[in-house]
Design an enzyme around this catalytic site. Structure first.
Site, PDB file in Angstrom:
ATOM      1  N   ASN A   1     -48.142   3.904   1.628  1.00  0.00           N
ATOM      2  CA  ASN A   1     -47.943   2.489   1.313  1.00  0.00           C
ATOM      3  C   ASN A   1     -48.020   2.308  -0.209  1.00  0.00           C
ATOM      4  O   ASN A   1     -49.061   2.584  -0.810  1.00  0.00           O
ATOM      5  CB  ASN A   1     -49.031   1.676   2.036  1.00  0.00           C
ATOM      6  CG  ASN A   1     -48.847   0.188   1.819  1.00  0.00           C
ATOM      7  OD1 ASN A   1     -48.602  -0.234   0.694  1.00  0.00           O
ATOM      8  ND2 ASN A   1     -48.983  -0.596   2.865  1.00  0.00           N
TER       9      ASN A   1
ATOM     10  N   ASP B   1     -47.419  -0.527  -1.987  1.00  0.00           N
ATOM     11  CA  ASP B   1     -47.562  -1.915  -2.454  1.00  0.00           C
ATOM     12  C   ASP B   1     -48.338  -2.012  -3.765  1.00  0.00           C
ATOM     13  O   ASP B   1     -48.034  -2.842  -4.623  1.00  0.00           O
ATOM     14  CB  ASP B   1     -48.338  -2.755  -1.424  1.00  0.00           C
ATOM     15  CG  ASP B   1     -47.556  -2.981  -0.153  1.00  0.00           C
ATOM     16  OD1 ASP B   1     -46.334  -2.750  -0.143  1.00  0.00           O
ATOM     17  OD2 ASP B   1     -48.186  -3.377   0.850  1.00  0.00           O
ATOM     18  N   HIS B   2     -49.373  -1.166  -3.889  1.00  0.00           N
ATOM     19  CA  HIS B   2     -50.259  -1.348  -5.050  1.00  0.00           C
ATOM     20  C   HIS B   2     -49.650  -0.856  -6.359  1.00  0.00           C
ATOM     21  O   HIS B   2     -50.187  -1.142  -7.424  1.00  0.00           O
ATOM     22  CB  HIS B   2     -51.633  -0.739  -4.778  1.00  0.00           C
ATOM     23  CG  HIS B   2     -52.357  -1.531  -3.724  1.00  0.00           C
ATOM     24  ND1 HIS B   2     -52.397  -2.908  -3.744  1.00  0.00           N
ATOM     25  CD2 HIS B   2     -53.006  -1.160  -2.602  1.00  0.00           C
ATOM     26  CE1 HIS B   2     -53.053  -3.338  -2.686  1.00  0.00           C
ATOM     27  NE2 HIS B   2     -53.434  -2.302  -1.968  1.00  0.00           N
TER      28      HIS B   2
ATOM     29  N   ARG C   1     -49.115  -7.523 -14.953  1.00  0.00           N
ATOM     30  CA  ARG C   1     -48.503  -7.811 -16.258  1.00  0.00           C
ATOM     31  C   ARG C   1     -47.235  -8.655 -16.162  1.00  0.00           C
ATOM     32  O   ARG C   1     -46.690  -9.094 -17.148  1.00  0.00           O
ATOM     33  CB  ARG C   1     -48.172  -6.504 -16.978  1.00  0.00           C
ATOM     34  CG  ARG C   1     -49.232  -6.033 -17.911  1.00  0.00           C
ATOM     35  CD  ARG C   1     -49.528  -7.088 -18.963  1.00  0.00           C
ATOM     36  NE  ARG C   1     -50.817  -6.875 -19.566  1.00  0.00           N
ATOM     37  CZ  ARG C   1     -51.018  -6.194 -20.681  1.00  0.00           C
ATOM     38  NH1 ARG C   1     -50.018  -5.660 -21.302  1.00  0.00           N
ATOM     39  NH2 ARG C   1     -52.229  -6.062 -21.163  1.00  0.00           N
TER      40      ARG C   1
ATOM     41  N   HIS D   1     -44.879  -3.843   2.058  1.00  0.00           N
ATOM     42  CA  HIS D   1     -45.126  -5.114   2.738  1.00  0.00           C
ATOM     43  C   HIS D   1     -44.485  -6.232   1.912  1.00  0.00           C
ATOM     44  O   HIS D   1     -44.910  -6.482   0.785  1.00  0.00           O
ATOM     45  CB  HIS D   1     -46.648  -5.317   2.845  1.00  0.00           C
ATOM     46  CG  HIS D   1     -47.060  -6.519   3.632  1.00  0.00           C
ATOM     47  ND1 HIS D   1     -48.363  -6.762   3.986  1.00  0.00           N
ATOM     48  CD2 HIS D   1     -46.355  -7.547   4.152  1.00  0.00           C
ATOM     49  CE1 HIS D   1     -48.442  -7.885   4.670  1.00  0.00           C
ATOM     50  NE2 HIS D   1     -47.237  -8.387   4.786  1.00  0.00           N
TER      51      HIS D   1
ATOM     52  N   ARG E   1     -44.608  -9.593   1.481  1.00  0.00           N
ATOM     53  CA  ARG E   1     -45.465 -10.723   1.871  1.00  0.00           C
ATOM     54  C   ARG E   1     -44.771 -12.053   1.595  1.00  0.00           C
ATOM     55  O   ARG E   1     -43.948 -12.168   0.693  1.00  0.00           O
ATOM     56  CB  ARG E   1     -46.775 -10.679   1.072  1.00  0.00           C
ATOM     57  CG  ARG E   1     -47.715  -9.557   1.449  1.00  0.00           C
ATOM     58  CD  ARG E   1     -49.014  -9.716   0.667  1.00  0.00           C
ATOM     59  NE  ARG E   1     -49.658 -10.958   1.033  1.00  0.00           N
ATOM     60  CZ  ARG E   1     -50.654 -11.071   1.920  1.00  0.00           C
ATOM     61  NH1 ARG E   1     -51.146  -9.993   2.493  1.00  0.00           N
ATOM     62  NH2 ARG E   1     -51.168 -12.243   2.192  1.00  0.00           N
TER      63      ARG E   1
ATOM     64  N   ARG F   1     -46.812 -11.341  -3.498  1.00  0.00           N
ATOM     65  CA  ARG F   1     -47.814 -11.028  -4.528  1.00  0.00           C
ATOM     66  C   ARG F   1     -47.632  -9.639  -5.126  1.00  0.00           C
ATOM     67  O   ARG F   1     -48.139  -9.376  -6.204  1.00  0.00           O
ATOM     68  CB  ARG F   1     -49.235 -11.192  -3.983  1.00  0.00           C
ATOM     69  CG  ARG F   1     -49.630 -10.182  -2.957  1.00  0.00           C
ATOM     70  CD  ARG F   1     -51.123 -10.210  -2.699  1.00  0.00           C
ATOM     71  NE  ARG F   1     -51.531 -11.396  -1.965  1.00  0.00           N
ATOM     72  CZ  ARG F   1     -52.572 -11.418  -1.134  1.00  0.00           C
ATOM     73  NH1 ARG F   1     -53.295 -10.331  -0.962  1.00  0.00           N
ATOM     74  NH2 ARG F   1     -52.899 -12.511  -0.497  1.00  0.00           N
ATOM     75  N   HIS F   2     -46.965  -8.736  -4.387  1.00  0.00           N
ATOM     76  CA  HIS F   2     -46.712  -7.417  -4.995  1.00  0.00           C
ATOM     77  C   HIS F   2     -45.237  -7.025  -4.847  1.00  0.00           C
ATOM     78  O   HIS F   2     -44.475  -7.114  -5.786  1.00  0.00           O
ATOM     79  CB  HIS F   2     -47.677  -6.329  -4.491  1.00  0.00           C
ATOM     80  CG  HIS F   2     -48.074  -6.391  -3.040  1.00  0.00           C
ATOM     81  ND1 HIS F   2     -47.161  -6.467  -2.028  1.00  0.00           N
ATOM     82  CD2 HIS F   2     -49.305  -6.370  -2.453  1.00  0.00           C
ATOM     83  CE1 HIS F   2     -47.806  -6.482  -0.873  1.00  0.00           C
ATOM     84  NE2 HIS F   2     -49.103  -6.441  -1.086  1.00  0.00           N
TER      85      HIS F   2
ATOM     86  N   GLU G   1     -43.498  -3.738   6.338  1.00  0.00           N
ATOM     87  CA  GLU G   1     -44.418  -4.647   7.035  1.00  0.00           C
ATOM     88  C   GLU G   1     -43.997  -6.070   6.733  1.00  0.00           C
ATOM     89  O   GLU G   1     -43.644  -6.384   5.592  1.00  0.00           O
ATOM     90  CB  GLU G   1     -45.845  -4.449   6.517  1.00  0.00           C
ATOM     91  CG  GLU G   1     -46.415  -3.100   6.808  1.00  0.00           C
ATOM     92  CD  GLU G   1     -47.738  -2.907   6.078  1.00  0.00           C
ATOM     93  OE1 GLU G   1     -48.269  -3.870   5.495  1.00  0.00           O
ATOM     94  OE2 GLU G   1     -48.211  -1.780   6.084  1.00  0.00           O
TER      95      GLU G   1
ATOM     96  N   THR H   1     -56.353  -8.410   1.747  1.00  0.00           N
ATOM     97  CA  THR H   1     -55.488  -7.454   2.423  1.00  0.00           C
ATOM     98  C   THR H   1     -55.374  -7.901   3.879  1.00  0.00           C
ATOM     99  O   THR H   1     -56.066  -8.836   4.291  1.00  0.00           O
ATOM    100  CB  THR H   1     -56.038  -6.015   2.289  1.00  0.00           C
ATOM    101  OG1 THR H   1     -55.162  -5.104   2.943  1.00  0.00           O
ATOM    102  CG2 THR H   1     -57.434  -5.879   2.885  1.00  0.00           C
ATOM    103  N   THR H   2     -54.504  -7.238   4.673  1.00  0.00           N
ATOM    104  CA  THR H   2     -54.285  -7.695   6.051  1.00  0.00           C
ATOM    105  C   THR H   2     -55.574  -7.641   6.853  1.00  0.00           C
ATOM    106  O   THR H   2     -56.151  -6.578   7.040  1.00  0.00           O
ATOM    107  CB  THR H   2     -53.212  -6.806   6.730  1.00  0.00           C
ATOM    108  OG1 THR H   2     -52.145  -6.616   5.820  1.00  0.00           O
ATOM    109  CG2 THR H   2     -52.715  -7.439   8.006  1.00  0.00           C
TER     110      THR H   2
ATOM    111  N   GLU I   1     -49.449   0.039  15.767  1.00  0.00           N
ATOM    112  CA  GLU I   1     -50.269   0.649  14.716  1.00  0.00           C
ATOM    113  C   GLU I   1     -51.670   0.080  14.878  1.00  0.00           C
ATOM    114  O   GLU I   1     -51.868  -1.139  14.813  1.00  0.00           O
ATOM    115  CB  GLU I   1     -49.697   0.319  13.336  1.00  0.00           C
ATOM    116  CG  GLU I   1     -50.529   0.957  12.223  1.00  0.00           C
ATOM    117  CD  GLU I   1     -49.904   0.803  10.834  1.00  0.00           C
ATOM    118  OE1 GLU I   1     -48.679   0.659  10.722  1.00  0.00           O
ATOM    119  OE2 GLU I   1     -50.687   0.822   9.866  1.00  0.00           O
TER     120      GLU I   1
ATOM    121  N   HIS J   1     -55.046   1.374   7.718  1.00  0.00           N
ATOM    122  CA  HIS J   1     -55.882   0.387   7.019  1.00  0.00           C
ATOM    123  C   HIS J   1     -57.245   0.962   6.670  1.00  0.00           C
ATOM    124  O   HIS J   1     -58.022   1.318   7.562  1.00  0.00           O
ATOM    125  CB  HIS J   1     -56.068  -0.923   7.785  1.00  0.00           C
ATOM    126  CG  HIS J   1     -56.199  -2.070   6.837  1.00  0.00           C
ATOM    127  ND1 HIS J   1     -57.347  -2.300   6.132  1.00  0.00           N
ATOM    128  CD2 HIS J   1     -55.308  -2.989   6.398  1.00  0.00           C
ATOM    129  CE1 HIS J   1     -57.152  -3.332   5.329  1.00  0.00           C
ATOM    130  NE2 HIS J   1     -55.925  -3.766   5.467  1.00  0.00           N
ATOM    131  N   GLY J   2     -57.460   1.091   5.389  1.00  0.00           N
ATOM    132  CA  GLY J   2     -58.765   1.556   4.908  1.00  0.00           C
ATOM    133  C   GLY J   2     -58.962   3.057   5.069  1.00  0.00           C
ATOM    134  O   GLY J   2     -60.060   3.572   4.810  1.00  0.00           O
TER     135      GLY J   2
ATOM    136  N   GLY K   1     -52.397   3.517   2.012  1.00  0.00           N
ATOM    137  CA  GLY K   1     -51.999   2.994   0.708  1.00  0.00           C
ATOM    138  C   GLY K   1     -53.076   3.063  -0.346  1.00  0.00           C
ATOM    139  O   GLY K   1     -53.050   3.910  -1.233  1.00  0.00           O
TER     140      GLY K   1
END
Ligand code: PXP
Length: 251
Positions: A6, A8-9, A17, A42, A44, A48-49, A69, A99-100, A147, A205-206, A227
Site C-alpha cells: 500500500n 498511500d503514504h 508539501r 486508496h 479517499r 488526503r493522499h 480501496e 486510518t480505516t 480482506e 491493517h497494522g 502499507g
C-alpha cells in the site's frame, strides 16, 4: 502468500508539501522490482493522499496488478470502473479517522455496487471485521474475496511487545493479553469460515515486521496488504529493501 504494498503514504508525504514529489507512480517500478505482487492505493473521498490522476497514471502504466480501496461513493466507483483496476476493495470511510477504522458495514445497496463492479470485469473484495455474519453476507452478495481487518490484533501486539503505552500515542485497551489471544483466534476462525464458503481470504491493517509471523501461519489467508510499516521502514533503508525484508518474512 501474496504481498500487496500500500503506497498511500508516499502520497501522504507529497501532500505534506503539496508539490509533486515523492510521486507514487515512481514507486510502482520499485515495488515490482522488489518482487511484490500488487500495489494497493486508496482513493479517499477527502483525497488526503492519493488523487484521481495518481490512480489513472498507475493503472495506465500496466506495470503491476492494482488494487484500489474505495468507499461505496458512486462517483469514485464510476471513475474506477472506467479505469479498470485489477480489483476494488470496498472499505468504510469516516472523514475524521486517521486510518480505516473497522470493517465495512454491508448494506443492501452494497450488493448492487458489487455486481456493477463485477459486471465490468473487476474483482471485488470487502474489507471486513472478523465476523461470520459479515462474511456470510459477503458470500451472498457475490464478493470474490474478503480482506480481514487485522487492526485490533496489531494494536494489541503493539501494547504487548513495545513501549507504545509510554508514548503520547497510547492505545487504551484493557486486558490486552486476553484480548490478543481472542483476536488471533477470531482471525483464524473467520479465515476458515470464509475459505469454506469459497471466498478468497486476504488480510491487512497494522501488519508489520514483528507481527506478520502470526498472520502468515493462517493457511487460508492468501494475500496481505501492507502499507505503513513498509513505508516507515523505507525511510531508513529504501523502499526496495523494505519490501524485500517483508517478502523474506512472508516466504
Ligand atoms: N488494507 C486495507 C483495506 C486498508 O484500508 C489499509 C490501510 O489503508 C491497509 C490494508 C494497509 O494498512 P497499513 O497501512 O496499516 O499497513
Amino acid at each position: 502468500m501474496k504481498l500487496g504494498v500500500n503506497i498511500d503514504h508516499i502520497a501522504t508525504l507529497r501532500e505534506a508539501r503539496k508539490i509533486n514529489a515523492p510521486d507514487p507512480l515512481e514507486a510502482i517500478f520499485i515495488v515490482k522490482n522488489a518482487g511484490a505482487n500488487q500495489i494497493t492505493i486508496h482513493l479517499r473521498e477527502d483525497r488526503r493522499h492519493i488523487h484521481d490522476d495518481d490512480v489513472r497514471k498507475i493503472i495506465e502504466s500496466h506495470q503491476i496488478k492494482v488494487n484500489v480501496e474505495s468507499s461505496t461513493n458512486k462517483d469514485i466507483i464510476d471513475y474506477l470502473i472506467k479505469l479498470k483496476p485489477h480489483s476494488i476493495t470496498l472499505v468504510p470511510e469516516n472523514r475524521m479517522e486517521v486510518t480505516t477504522e473497522g470493517g465495512l458495514k454491508i448494506q443492501n445497496h452494497t450488493k448492487e455496487i458489487i455486481n456493477k463492479i463485477k459486471d465490468n470485469g473487476i474483482k471485488v473484495s470487502l474489507f471486513l471485521d472478523p465476523s461470520n455474519d459479515d462474511i456470510q453476507k459477503a458470500k451472498e452478495f457475490n464478493a470474490d474475496a474478503i480482506e480481514l481487518h487485522t487492526g485490533l490484533f496489531a494494536n494489541l501486539h503493539l501494547i504487548l511487545n513495545t513501549n507504545i503505552n509510554q508514548t503520547h500515542n497510547k492505545i487504551n485497551i484493557e486486558n490486552p493479553l486476553q484480548k490478543y489471544t481472542a483476536s488471533l483466534e477470531k482471525l483464524k476462525d473467520s479465515a476458515k469460515f470464509a475459505k469454506k464458503l469459497g471466498l478468497k481470504v486476504y488480510a491487512g491493517h497494522g501488519l508489520n515486521y514483528q507481527n506478520v509471523s502470526e498472520i502468515i501461519k493462517i493457511d487460508e489467508i492468501s494475500e496481505l496488504n501492507i502499507g505503513h510499516s513498509i513505508i516507515a521502514r523505507a525511510v531508513f533503508c529504501g523502499l526496495e529493501n523494505a519490501i524485500k525484508e517483508m517478502l523474506n518474512l512472508i516466504k
